[in-house]
Each structure stands twice: as C-alpha cells, then as structure tokens.
Motif scaffolding. Structure first.
Motif, PDB file in Angstrom:
ATOM      1  N   UNK A 128      41.955 -75.535 -72.290  1.00 49.20           N
ATOM      2  CA  UNK A 128      43.002 -76.553 -72.429  1.00 49.20           C
ATOM      3  C   UNK A 128      44.375 -75.938 -72.214  1.00 49.20           C
ATOM      4  N   UNK A 129      44.625 -74.797 -72.841  1.00 48.06           N
ATOM      5  CA  UNK A 129      45.928 -74.145 -72.674  1.00 48.06           C
ATOM      6  C   UNK A 129      46.136 -73.657 -71.240  1.00 48.06           C
ATOM      7  N   UNK A 130      45.077 -73.158 -70.612  1.00 47.48           N
ATOM      8  CA  UNK A 130      45.184 -72.707 -69.226  1.00 47.48           C
ATOM      9  C   UNK A 130      45.556 -73.883 -68.316  1.00 47.48           C
ATOM     10  N   UNK A 131      44.921 -75.033 -68.540  1.00 46.81           N
ATOM     11  CA  UNK A 131      45.209 -76.228 -67.743  1.00 46.81           C
ATOM     12  C   UNK A 131      46.647 -76.706 -67.999  1.00 46.81           C
ATOM     13  N   UNK A 133      49.168 -74.849 -68.873  1.00 50.59           N
ATOM     14  CA  UNK A 133      50.045 -73.894 -68.210  1.00 50.59           C
ATOM     15  C   UNK A 133      50.112 -74.178 -66.715  1.00 50.59           C
ATOM     16  N   UNK A 134      48.964 -74.433 -66.096  1.00 51.43           N
ATOM     17  CA  UNK A 134      48.944 -74.759 -64.656  1.00 51.43           C
ATOM     18  C   UNK A 134      49.772 -76.013 -64.363  1.00 51.43           C
ATOM     19  N   UNK A 135      49.580 -77.042 -65.177  1.00 54.35           N
ATOM     20  CA  UNK A 135      50.337 -78.279 -64.962  1.00 54.35           C
ATOM     21  C   UNK A 135      51.829 -78.065 -65.173  1.00 54.35           C
ATOM     22  N   UNK A 136      52.194 -77.265 -66.157  1.00 52.13           N
ATOM     23  CA  UNK A 136      53.614 -76.970 -66.388  1.00 52.13           C
ATOM     24  C   UNK A 136      54.194 -76.214 -65.211  1.00 52.13           C
ATOM     25  N   UNK A 141      57.520 -76.140 -60.343  1.00 47.91           N
ATOM     26  CA  UNK A 141      57.646 -75.956 -58.903  1.00 47.91           C
ATOM     27  C   UNK A 141      58.138 -77.234 -58.227  1.00 47.91           C
ATOM     28  N   UNK A 142      57.612 -78.358 -58.671  1.00 46.17           N
ATOM     29  CA  UNK A 142      58.025 -79.632 -58.086  1.00 46.17           C
ATOM     30  C   UNK A 142      59.500 -79.898 -58.349  1.00 46.17           C
TER      31      UNK A 142
END
Length: 165
Positions: A128-131, A133-136, A141-142
């Motif tokens: 959950x935390x890895x996901x 972090x990826x979304x953040x 970047x966006x």
C-alpha cells in the motif's frame, strides 16, 4: 495464530480508546479555558462601561482619581483570579491527560515476537505504501511538468517580443 491476532486488535482498541480519552480531556480543558476567557471579557466590558459612566458623572478630580484607582485595583485582583483559573484548567488538563495515558499503559501487552506476526500483514502494508509513493511521484511529475509546459510558451512569447523589437 488467532490468539495473536486477537491480542493485536485488543491492543489497538486500547490505543484508540486512550487517544480518544486524551482528546476528550484536551477539548474539555479548552472549553473551560474559553468559558473563563469569555466570562472575563464580558465582566471587563461591563466594568469599563461602569467606569466610563463614573468618569462622566465625576464632579471633581478627586472623584475621577478615586474611580480610576478603584477600577485599577479591582482589575488587578480580577486579573490574578483570571490567570489562576486558566492555570488550574491547564493543570487539570495535563493531569487528566497523564491519567489517560497511564491507564492506557496499564492495559498494554507486550508485542508479539516478529516470527509470530504473519508476514502477509507487513507485505500488504508495504504494498500500500509503495503504491501511494508511486502515485505521489506521478502526481509530482505531472504537476511539475504542467508548470514547465506553461512556462515554456511564456518564455517563447517573450523571446518573440524581443525579436520583433
């Protein structure tokens, strides 16, 4: 295994209960402090109006001085009482929070050993935390990409304006 899970949830419930009791103590003391402040403000306002009337009705400098002196003396006494009330509310809040934390620690159970905790729980939390972090990172970047894109046309327009001059 089920006993360890139950033990974990019982400890969690106790932690949440302790947190809620601490928050309740903080809110209760804040309400007492606000009530003390409001009462003092209303009383001060009424006393100021009475002083203004007494000063307007005064017939001599002695009466003015007497009204001011009486008002100042009473204000000092009331100020001491006000600060004492606030101090007592804060002290009560601190002791109440301390009791809540102490009571919460009374029911604390030792944590199970690492081998006893199923690794699937840690893996799920880690995923959950890895996901997250990826979304953040994608969001960052966006947004930085959007700022870079919006800055580029403005800089091109400034360059075009310089060429036109």
């Amino acid at each position: 295994m089920a006993g360890e899970t139950d033990q974990f949830f019982e400890a969690w419930k106790k932690q949440v209960d302790t947190s809620l009791r601490v928050m309740d103590a903080v809110v209760e003391s804040a309400a007492k402090m606000r009530a003390t402040q409001l009462s003092a403000a209303n009383e001060t306002h009424e006393r100021m109006q009475a002083l203004e009337k007494a000063l307007a009705d005064a017939k001599s400098a002695q009466e003015i001085w007497g009204a001011q002196w009486s008002w100042a003396l009473a204000t000092c006494e009331r100020s001491a009482a006000y600060w004492r009330a606030l101090f007592e509310a804060m002290t009560e809040a601190n002791s109440s929070m301390g009791r809540c934390l102490q009571d919460g620690m009374q029911g604390a159970v030792p944590a199970p050993s690492v081998e006893a905790v199923p690794s699937t729980g840690f893996a799920a939390v880690d995923n959950v935390y890895r996901e997250m972090l990826r979304n953040s990172q994608k969001l960052l970047q966006f947004t930085t990409g959007a700022f870079a894109t919006s800055a580029a046309p403005g800089s091109a327009q400034k360059g075009d304006a310089k060429k036109a001059v």
